[in-house]
Design a protein around this motif. Structure first.
Motif, PDB file in Angstrom:
ATOM      1  N   UNK A 218       2.221   5.760  10.177  1.00 51.95           N
ATOM      2  CA  UNK A 218       3.362   5.269   9.685  1.00 51.95           C
ATOM      3  C   UNK A 218       3.180   3.730   9.249  1.00 51.95           C
ATOM      4  N   UNK A 219       2.485   3.222  10.631  1.00 50.36           N
ATOM      5  CA  UNK A 219       2.250   1.941  10.398  1.00 50.36           C
ATOM      6  C   UNK A 219       1.128   1.567   9.138  1.00 50.36           C
ATOM      7  N   UNK A 220       0.127   2.243   9.082  1.00 47.69           N
ATOM      8  CA  UNK A 220      -0.583   2.035   8.079  1.00 47.69           C
ATOM      9  C   UNK A 220      -0.093   2.380   6.823  1.00 47.69           C
ATOM     10  N   UNK A 221       0.863   3.460   6.707  1.00 47.78           N
ATOM     11  CA  UNK A 221       1.341   3.575   5.289  1.00 47.78           C
ATOM     12  C   UNK A 221       2.278   2.520   4.914  1.00 47.78           C
ATOM     13  N   UNK A 222       3.036   1.821   5.908  1.00 46.05           N
ATOM     14  CA  UNK A 222       3.743   0.848   5.446  1.00 46.05           C
ATOM     15  C   UNK A 222       2.794  -0.410   5.043  1.00 46.05           C
ATOM     16  N   UNK A 223       1.817  -0.410   5.741  1.00 46.87           N
ATOM     17  CA  UNK A 223       1.015  -1.520   5.137  1.00 46.87           C
ATOM     18  C   UNK A 223       0.533  -1.670   3.696  1.00 46.87           C
ATOM     19  N   UNK A 224       0.083  -0.255   3.531  1.00 50.06           N
ATOM     20  CA  UNK A 224      -0.433   0.222   2.090  1.00 50.06           C
ATOM     21  C   UNK A 224       0.566  -0.126   1.004  1.00 50.06           C
ATOM     22  N   UNK A 225       1.692   0.383   1.365  1.00 54.32           N
ATOM     23  CA  UNK A 225       2.877   0.430   0.333  1.00 54.32           C
ATOM     24  C   UNK A 225       3.295  -1.152   0.252  1.00 54.32           C
ATOM     25  N   UNK A 226       3.350  -1.826   1.284  1.00 53.20           N
ATOM     26  CA  UNK A 226       3.839  -3.331   1.250  1.00 53.20           C
ATOM     27  C   UNK A 226       2.827  -4.216   0.366  1.00 53.20           C
ATOM     28  N   UNK A 227       1.466  -3.764   0.771  1.00 47.94           N
ATOM     29  CA  UNK A 227       0.296  -4.516  -0.011  1.00 47.94           C
ATOM     30  C   UNK A 227       0.563  -4.303  -1.234  1.00 47.94           C
ATOM     31  N   UNK A 228       0.649  -3.289  -1.879  1.00 45.15           N
ATOM     32  CA  UNK A 228       0.835  -2.705  -3.341  1.00 45.15           C
ATOM     33  C   UNK A 228       2.082  -3.499  -3.920  1.00 45.15           C
ATOM     34  N   UNK A 229       3.308  -3.600  -2.952  1.00 46.11           N
ATOM     35  CA  UNK A 229       4.060  -4.187  -3.511  1.00 46.11           C
ATOM     36  C   UNK A 229       4.264  -5.618  -3.744  1.00 46.11           C
ATOM     37  N   UNK A 230       3.595  -6.320  -2.732  1.00 51.14           N
ATOM     38  CA  UNK A 230       3.599  -7.783  -2.796  1.00 51.14           C
ATOM     39  C   UNK A 230       2.269  -8.392  -3.657  1.00 51.14           C
ATOM     40  N   UNK A 231       1.364  -7.373  -3.693  1.00 51.85           N
ATOM     41  CA  UNK A 231       0.258  -7.729  -4.510  1.00 51.85           C
ATOM     42  C   UNK A 231      -0.076  -6.694  -5.410  1.00 51.85           C
ATOM     43  N   UNK A 251      -9.252  10.108   2.275  1.00 51.52           N
ATOM     44  CA  UNK A 251      -8.815  11.316   1.247  1.00 51.52           C
ATOM     45  C   UNK A 251      -7.206  10.999   1.167  1.00 51.52           C
ATOM     46  N   UNK A 252      -6.477  10.489   2.053  1.00 53.72           N
ATOM     47  CA  UNK A 252      -5.093  10.518   1.707  1.00 53.72           C
ATOM     48  C   UNK A 252      -4.814   9.308   0.630  1.00 53.72           C
ATOM     49  N   UNK A 253      -5.370   8.242   0.722  1.00 54.26           N
ATOM     50  CA  UNK A 253      -5.102   7.357  -0.603  1.00 54.26           C
ATOM     51  C   UNK A 253      -5.899   7.116  -1.828  1.00 54.26           C
ATOM     52  N   UNK A 254      -7.019   7.597  -1.707  1.00 52.34           N
ATOM     53  CA  UNK A 254      -7.976   7.463  -2.819  1.00 52.34           C
ATOM     54  C   UNK A 254      -7.571   7.623  -4.093  1.00 52.34           C
ATOM     55  N   UNK A 255      -6.636   8.776  -4.121  1.00 51.13           N
ATOM     56  CA  UNK A 255      -6.007   9.067  -5.592  1.00 51.13           C
ATOM     57  C   UNK A 255      -4.553   8.301  -5.643  1.00 51.13           C
ATOM     58  N   UNK A 256      -4.135   7.761  -4.795  1.00 51.41           N
ATOM     59  CA  UNK A 256      -2.965   7.141  -4.938  1.00 51.41           C
ATOM     60  C   UNK A 256      -2.863   5.692  -5.264  1.00 51.41           C
ATOM     61  N   UNK A 257      -3.936   4.832  -4.936  1.00 51.31           N
ATOM     62  CA  UNK A 257      -4.247   3.434  -5.001  1.00 51.31           C
ATOM     63  C   UNK A 257      -5.712   3.303  -5.280  1.00 51.31           C
ATOM     64  N   UNK A 258      -5.836   1.948  -5.455  1.00 53.54           N
ATOM     65  CA  UNK A 258      -7.394   1.400  -5.774  1.00 53.54           C
ATOM     66  C   UNK A 258      -8.062   1.133  -4.394  1.00 53.54           C
ATOM     67  N   UNK A 259      -8.718   2.108  -3.981  1.00 54.40           N
ATOM     68  CA  UNK A 259      -9.017   1.925  -2.541  1.00 54.40           C
ATOM     69  C   UNK A 259     -10.808   2.394  -2.397  1.00 54.40           C
ATOM     70  N   UNK A 260     -11.523   2.129  -1.510  1.00 51.97           N
ATOM     71  CA  UNK A 260     -12.500   2.936  -0.972  1.00 51.97           C
ATOM     72  C   UNK A 260     -13.037   2.448   0.531  1.00 51.97           C
ATOM     73  N   UNK A 261     -13.900   3.189   1.054  1.00 53.22           N
ATOM     74  CA  UNK A 261     -14.256   2.855   2.355  1.00 53.22           C
ATOM     75  C   UNK A 261     -15.658   2.415   2.288  1.00 53.22           C
ATOM     76  N   UNK A 262     -16.062   1.134   2.522  1.00 51.71           N
ATOM     77  CA  UNK A 262     -17.384   0.673   2.407  1.00 51.71           C
ATOM     78  C   UNK A 262     -18.275   1.372   3.137  1.00 51.71           C
TER      79      UNK A 262
END
Length: 545
Positions: A218-231, A251-262
């Motif tokens: 839930x903490x990570x999800x809040x961060x992802x959503x907040x980051x997309x909202x603010x930026x 796998x959870x976020x790659x098709x939802x947002x612009x993200x990758x794991x280096x």
């Protein structure tokens, strides 16, 4: 280019803004216009003089950690000068601001901490993460975020892992010209299970064990959503998350947002590029090779997945391509009969008798390439290397773990044990090796060849997602930049001195894929390279009047 004095801070506020500060290089006219008269010594220096002065002082320092501290201090005072120092001396400076020195810097982070950089968001900040993100004074286009659980090959360093996002973003600017003003390093502090850090009076993070499970998610999800909202449209790069979180978060976020794991995808692309160079020397194709990995985590399965994608693009079926890749983990060879395999290992669990050691796996499978990504220092010992040399006229040996203490073997060990025949790439930098009168120049398989250019391309187009095809394009572009002269001296990657040029080429190739896949938020321009170059930051000073 000139910047209007009315748009920037004046006086001490200007000198304390690292994005704008020029220090002793402010001209007489600027000093009068910007309220700096008397705040600086009277002699006006050029940026070139400032670079020379810094290098003289830095080179007097006795060890890499002291040099890291000096460079961090410069970064905190004057970003233009910092990046000019880095860009003009990349071979010397990159090992100081990133691997291998950054590993020690993270271990000592609380002891050498000087000034805040980026954002620390703790588990106690749940419910107000968007408010915290708004404390950041700039518009972020790219975020590198870690939770510090798997820093390099060093394990759980908690909040001390902030050195990694800071270092990665420095490489975005140094290697591809991504504007530092749009880069934001973030550490998600959910605690640490490192008892040594919890007992360290100078540790900068929460003094508690790691939060896991639903609260963590839930903490990570809040961060992802907040980051997309603010930026809006920000790229989020996951960095140094432990295996049990890294794969599922991607796998959870790659098709939802612009993200990758280096660690998964960037490592895979640079390894594929080096492999393509090695095969150019051998005159073979990917499908002709057998790949044996020491390690079965993020890096290993990420590389294997991209190798499979590349072989499929060359006409192989996914099933046949996966059969070319084998994994060895802490329990031995990953085989079909073993129960309880993690999801990422299952595609590479083939029918075979159990094998309990890496050497035995080399002897049984007779691979053409061994790839070390398990952070087990010295695992490619003389017997392993000699066995590879007996099996192969030109054995491919990739010792990709870092920092240096975790390298599977050194360049000298690889060349010596294989009579100079190894096609070698490394995760930490090694000096050239003279073997029987020939100078062999190993190149570091550094993700900095890939992620900065990929990020530049994504930012230039306003990418909506990052796809595997973009990493394939980056790898092929990087491999194509290796010259016959590089290959003749054993270098499977180009010199770092060319990385900015190569990064622009990668950015253009990635941008082509973004537009082809309909993932751009901008209209395609007639001149795609010009679009990319328009986003390249130049660390040379500009006039403020």
């Amino acid at each position: 280019m000139k910047i209007s004095p009315s748009t920037i801070a004046h006086g001490m506020a200007l000198l304390q803004d690292p994005l704008l500060n020029k220090g002793t290089a402010f001209t007489e006219v600027e000093r009068d216009a910007l309220g700096l008269r008397g705040l600086l010594p009277p002699h006006v220096q050029t940026q070139e003089e400032q670079v020379a002065r810094f290098l003289v002082n830095m080179r007097r320092l006795p060890n890499p950690l002291d040099k890291f501290i000096a460079l961090s201090g410069l970064h905190d005072r004057n970003e233009g000068l910092f990046f000019r120092v880095v860009c003009d001396n990349l071979d010397e400076i990159m090992p100081l601001i990133y691997t291998p020195t950054v590993g020690l810097a993270c271990q000592r982070f609380g002891h050498i901490f000087q000034r805040h950089r980026g954002l620390f968001i703790s588990i106690h900040d749940r419910g107000r993460i968007s408010e915290i993100l708004r404390n950041w004074p700039h518009k972020a286009s790219i975020i590198v975020v870690t939770d510090g659980e798997r820093i390099l090959g060093l394990g759980d360093l908690g909040a001390n892992g902030m050195g990694i996002p800071v270092g990665k973003l420095s490489l975005y600017t140094a290697c591809a010209g991504v504007d530092p003003a749009i880069c934001l390093p973030i550490t998600l502090d959910v605690g640490t299970n490192n008892e040594e850090l919890l007992a360290d009076p100078y540790y900068v993070g929460l003094r508690r064990h790691r939060v896991t499970g639903e609260i963590y998610d839930d903490f990570v999800d809040e961060f992802i959503n907040a980051a997309r909202q603010v930026f809006p449209n920000v790229i989020i790069q996951f960095e140094d998350f432990a295996n049990h979180n890294a794969f599922r978060l991607l796998e959870q976020y790659r098709n939802q947002i612009c993200t990758f794991n280096d660690d998964i995808q960037g490592t895979a692309a640079v390894a594929l590029a080096a492999m393509l160079s090695a095969l150019q020397v051998k005159g073979t194709q990917l499908a002709d090779e057998t790949f044996l990995f020491l390690g079965a985590g993020e890096a290993a399965t990420g590389i294997a997945d991209l190798l499979v994608a590349a072989m499929v693009a060359q006409g192989l079926t996914p099933e046949l391509a996966r059969q070319r890749c084998w994994l060895v983990d802490s329990k031995g060879l990953v085989v079909q009969s073993r129960s309880g395999l993690a999801a990422q290992k299952q595609p590479y669990a083939h029918a075979h008798a159990e094998v309990d050691s890496f050497l035995a796996a080399v002897q049984a499978l007779r691979p053409t390439a061994i790839i070390g990504v398990a952070a087990v220092g010295g695992a490619f010992n003389t017997e392993v290397l000699q066995t590879m040399a007996e099996i192969n006229p030109q054995p491919i040996v990739f010792a990709l773990s870092n920092p240096t203490s975790k390298a599977e073997c050194t360049a000298e060990e690889a060349y010596t044990a294989t009579q100079g025949r190894a096609l070698f790439a490394c995760g930490s930098p090694f000096d050239p090796v003279v073997y029987q009168g020939n100078t062999l120049v190993p190149r570091q398989g550094n993700n900095a060849y890939i992620f900065p250019g990929l990020g530049l391309g994504a930012i230039s187009c306003g990418a909506k997602h990052i796809t595997d095809e973009m990493f394939l394009a980056a790898a092929h572009t990087l491999a194509a930049s290796v010259t016959p002269e590089d290959l003749a001296q054993g270098s499977l990657l180009p010199p770092l001195t060319r990385v900015r040029e190569v990064s622009v080429q990668i950015a253009v190739a990635v941008a082509e894929v973004i537009f082809e896949q309909g993932l751009a938020s901008k209209s395609r321009p007639e001149d795609l390279p010009a679009l990319v170059r328009a986003h390249v930051y130049d660390p040379r000073y500009v006039s403020y009047v």
